[in-house]
Design a protein around this motif. Structure first.
Motif, PDB file in Angstrom:
ATOM      1  N   GLU A   1      -2.755   4.854  -7.309  1.00  0.00           N
ATOM      2  CA  GLU A   1      -2.021   4.910  -5.938  1.00  0.00           C
ATOM      3  C   GLU A   1      -2.062   3.512  -5.242  1.00  0.00           C
ATOM      4  O   GLU A   1      -2.866   2.860  -5.304  1.00  0.00           O
ATOM      5  CB  GLU A   1      -2.740   5.947  -5.320  1.00  0.00           C
ATOM      6  N   ARG A   2      -0.816   3.052  -5.061  1.00  0.00           N
ATOM      7  CA  ARG A   2      -0.577   1.919  -4.750  1.00  0.00           C
ATOM      8  C   ARG A   2      -0.770   1.807  -3.205  1.00  0.00           C
ATOM      9  O   ARG A   2      -0.550   2.641  -2.543  1.00  0.00           O
ATOM     10  CB  ARG A   2       0.997   1.459  -4.954  1.00  0.00           C
ATOM     11  N   GLU A   3      -1.228   0.473  -2.840  1.00  0.00           N
ATOM     12  CA  GLU A   3      -1.705   0.194  -1.425  1.00  0.00           C
ATOM     13  C   GLU A   3      -0.402  -0.266  -0.774  1.00  0.00           C
ATOM     14  O   GLU A   3       0.496  -0.777  -1.482  1.00  0.00           O
ATOM     15  CB  GLU A   3      -2.797  -0.856  -0.946  1.00  0.00           C
ATOM     16  N   PRO A   4       0.114   0.182   0.615  1.00  0.00           N
ATOM     17  CA  PRO A   4       1.071  -0.709   1.108  1.00  0.00           C
ATOM     18  C   PRO A   4       1.166  -2.247   0.812  1.00  0.00           C
ATOM     19  O   PRO A   4       0.086  -2.780   0.922  1.00  0.00           O
ATOM     20  CB  PRO A   4       0.761  -0.200   2.442  1.00  0.00           C
ATOM     21  N   LYS A   5       2.608  -2.676   0.511  1.00  0.00           N
ATOM     22  CA  LYS A   5       2.421  -3.908   0.136  1.00  0.00           C
ATOM     23  C   LYS A   5       2.023  -4.676   1.509  1.00  0.00           C
ATOM     24  O   LYS A   5       2.781  -4.499   2.561  1.00  0.00           O
ATOM     25  CB  LYS A   5       4.008  -4.293  -0.167  1.00  0.00           C
ATOM     26  N   GLN A   6       1.261  -5.608   1.406  1.00  0.00           N
ATOM     27  CA  GLN A   6       1.014  -6.567   2.319  1.00  0.00           C
ATOM     28  C   GLN A   6       1.890  -7.684   2.915  1.00  0.00           C
ATOM     29  O   GLN A   6       2.679  -8.288   2.058  1.00  0.00           O
ATOM     30  CB  GLN A   6      -0.466  -7.427   2.207  1.00  0.00           C
ATOM     31  N   GLN A   7       2.199  -7.807   4.124  1.00  0.00           N
ATOM     32  CA  GLN A   7       3.220  -8.922   4.433  1.00  0.00           C
ATOM     33  C   GLN A   7       2.612  -9.892   5.283  1.00  0.00           C
ATOM     34  O   GLN A   7       1.761  -9.611   6.079  1.00  0.00           O
ATOM     35  CB  GLN A   7       4.527  -8.219   5.191  1.00  0.00           C
ATOM     36  N   LEU A   8       3.237 -11.137   4.950  1.00  0.00           N
ATOM     37  CA  LEU A   8       2.505 -12.513   5.836  1.00  0.00           C
ATOM     38  C   LEU A   8       4.057 -12.612   6.644  1.00  0.00           C
ATOM     39  O   LEU A   8       4.834 -12.861   6.140  1.00  0.00           O
ATOM     40  CB  LEU A   8       2.277 -13.532   5.136  1.00  0.00           C
TER      41      LEU A   8
END
Length: 524
Positions: free
Chosen positions: A431-438
């Motif tokens: 299960e993928r974690e939400p994509k982190q954004q900078l």
């Protein structure tokens, strides 16, 4: 390639041919017969100055150097492409032909690459090039068709050289390619849909910046626009509409007001038009500037020296088409200029000699449109997929805001950076974690009595850090004394606050753009 270029779809991998071009003994036909150009029994050196494909033949401009040292240029045609810079030894069997006697006679000066040197271009390097030729190779029975193309490289240390590649489908002449180096024989295309062609955008950006001018010079004139015979009711109405749409400091201090100001900044005019929206229903800075130009133009004499300025800025009325067409205009592109600086520097235009008030006003309005367009092109230039797979999106714009009786241009840049996708099958199954954004936000403005200020902030995983730069000692001291109160307000809003610092002066300008910097997780 992409739908925008109207080229057929290509596979993900494209092998670079390892077979050198073989033209030994082939005839090169002179367009203009020249009797006795090369004496019988003698040889000469020919260098290819330019190459252009016409259907299935190739037009060459050759510089021929005779044994005596005399040089001349001749135009010729060949059945096979020969890269610009290639030098060959030729003879002249007849007045209309040259014969290549030795292929790659001077190997050190042959410009065509048939393999990739990964010491110069490591795996993952992003190559950009322009297709010069496209030729179908003789088909082997039972094997798929193969097409050979010569591509002029436009970036990296090999800029200006020519790469010979083979592909299962023809490449349209004049189009642009973006590809990553996989190994010495293979390239992987980067779809244009996920990466704007930065060289074309940069080329157009240079032109726009040479015409742009600061917004405040125009707006101050519009505030004092006289009620005279020269200024029609329609012109004064267009000026009033433009000024009335400018936000004030109070509006920009609320989330809703700021969002509305960003939407009306002119940056999204083309998006609104593509979506079928009517830009006259709400204020839009660029649309209002174009309406002002439309009212100013009929009031001027047809022979005004501003006709060139007007023509140069008509492309803003069809910006989406312009951006697409720019991708096919790399014939004039040379080495990429330095990255665009932020903020755009102030540029005031003075009255030209013999120029009346309306002419000057029109020139300022055209320069203001070019300034907005410079911000838009800067956004495109800083948007794309990096060599290691990170997606960087940039929105750069300028909002003139009211501060009492003054109008202060506020320059803003938002930049979102996403980490590359992880390709491990095991990770894909999990299960993928939400994509982190900078997120990065830059603000720049010059407001009295504070003077020039620049704010840089970064936000990742709910953690915020910021650097402020003030050019006046009093302002730097004032901000420093209020940083604790700012931190408390940010904490109260639910953010984790990292570094908050204020510096005297201006930020250092490094050699790299934000797009080229590494992904940084400040919590790591």
């Amino acid at each position: 390639m992409t739908v925008e270029m109207n080229t057929p779809p290509l596979p993900q991998t494209l092998p670079a041919t390892a077979r050198p071009l073989t033209v030994s003994g082939e005839l090169i036909k002179l367009l203009t017969p020249m009797e006795g150009l090369i004496t019988a029994g003698q040889t000469a050196t020919a260098e290819v100055l330019s190459l252009k494909q016409a259907d299935q033949t190739f037009q060459l401009l050759l510089k021929v150097t005779l044994d005596s040292g005399r040089q001349t240029t001749v135009q010729a045609t060949s059945d096979q492409p020969v890269a610009q810079g290639t030098r060959m030894v030729v003879t002249q069997p007849s007045a209309s032909n040259l014969a290549v006697t030795v292929q790659q006679a001077i190997a050190s000066s042959v410009a065509t690459l048939t393999r990739i040197d990964t010491a110069q271009l490591p795996v993952g390097t992003l190559l950009q090039g322009k297709v010069l030729t496209s030729q179908a190779l003789p088909q082997v029975p039972g094997q798929p068709a193969v097409f050979r193309s010569m591509v002029s490289l436009l970036n990296t240390v090999l800029s200006g050289t020519t790469l010979s590649i083979e592909s299962p489908q023809p490449l349209r002449i004049g189009t642009l390619l973006s590809a990553q180096v996989q190994d010495t024989q293979t390239l992987k295309f980067v779809p244009l849909s996920s990466r704007q062609e930065q060289l074309a955008v940069t080329h157009q950006l240079v032109d726009q910046q040479s015409r742009q001018g600061s917004l405040d010079g125009l707006l101050k004139l519009l505030q004092d626009l006289p009620d005279s015979d020269q200024t029609s009711v329609e012109l004064r109405s267009a000026a009033s509409r433009l000024l009335a749409g400018l936000p004030d400091v109070q509006q920009l201090s609320t989330a809703k007001g700021l969002a509305q100001a960003l939407l009306n900044s002119g940056t999204f005019l083309e998006t609104k038009l593509l979506a079928g929206q009517n830009p006259t229903l709400a204020p839009d800075l660029k649309a209002d500037l174009l309406k002002l130009i439309a009212q100013l133009t009929p009031a001027l004499q047809p022979n005004t020296n501003l006709s060139a300025i007007i023509a140069a800025n008509t492309l803003v009325q069809a910006m989406p088409n312009f951006v697409r067409n720019a991708l096919g205009m790399l014939g004039q592109v040379s080495a990429k200029p330095p990255p665009t600086s932020f903020p755009l520097p102030e540029r005031l235009l003075q009255n030209a000699e013999g120029e009346d008030d309306l002419e000057h006003l029109l020139r300022l309005a055209a320069a203001a449109v070019s300034r907005l367009q410079s911000h838009q092109l800067s956004s495109l230039e800083q948007t794309g997929v990096t060599a290691d797979g990170r997606l960087v999106s940039t929105w750069q714009l300028e909002i003139p805001m009211r501060n009492l009786q003054d109008i202060v241009p506020l320059q803003v840049k938002f930049q979102r950076e996403e980490a590359p996708e992880k390709e491990s099958q095991q990770e894909r199954r999990e299960e993928r974690e939400p994509k982190q954004q900078l997120w990065r936000v830059d603000l720049a403005f010059d407001m009295e009595p504070l003077g020039p200020l620049l704010v840089q902030a970064q936000l990742i995983k709910g953690s915020l850090s910021s650097q402020l730069w003030a050019e006046r000692p009093y302002t730097a001291s004032l901000i420093e004394s209020n940083l604790s109160a700012l931190r408390e307000r940010l904490l109260a809003s639910g953010l984790n606050v990292g570094d908050l610092d204020c510096h005297l002066g201006t930020p250092p300008q490094g050699p790299q753009t934000r797009l080229e910097q590494r992904w940084v997780d400040e919590n790591a």
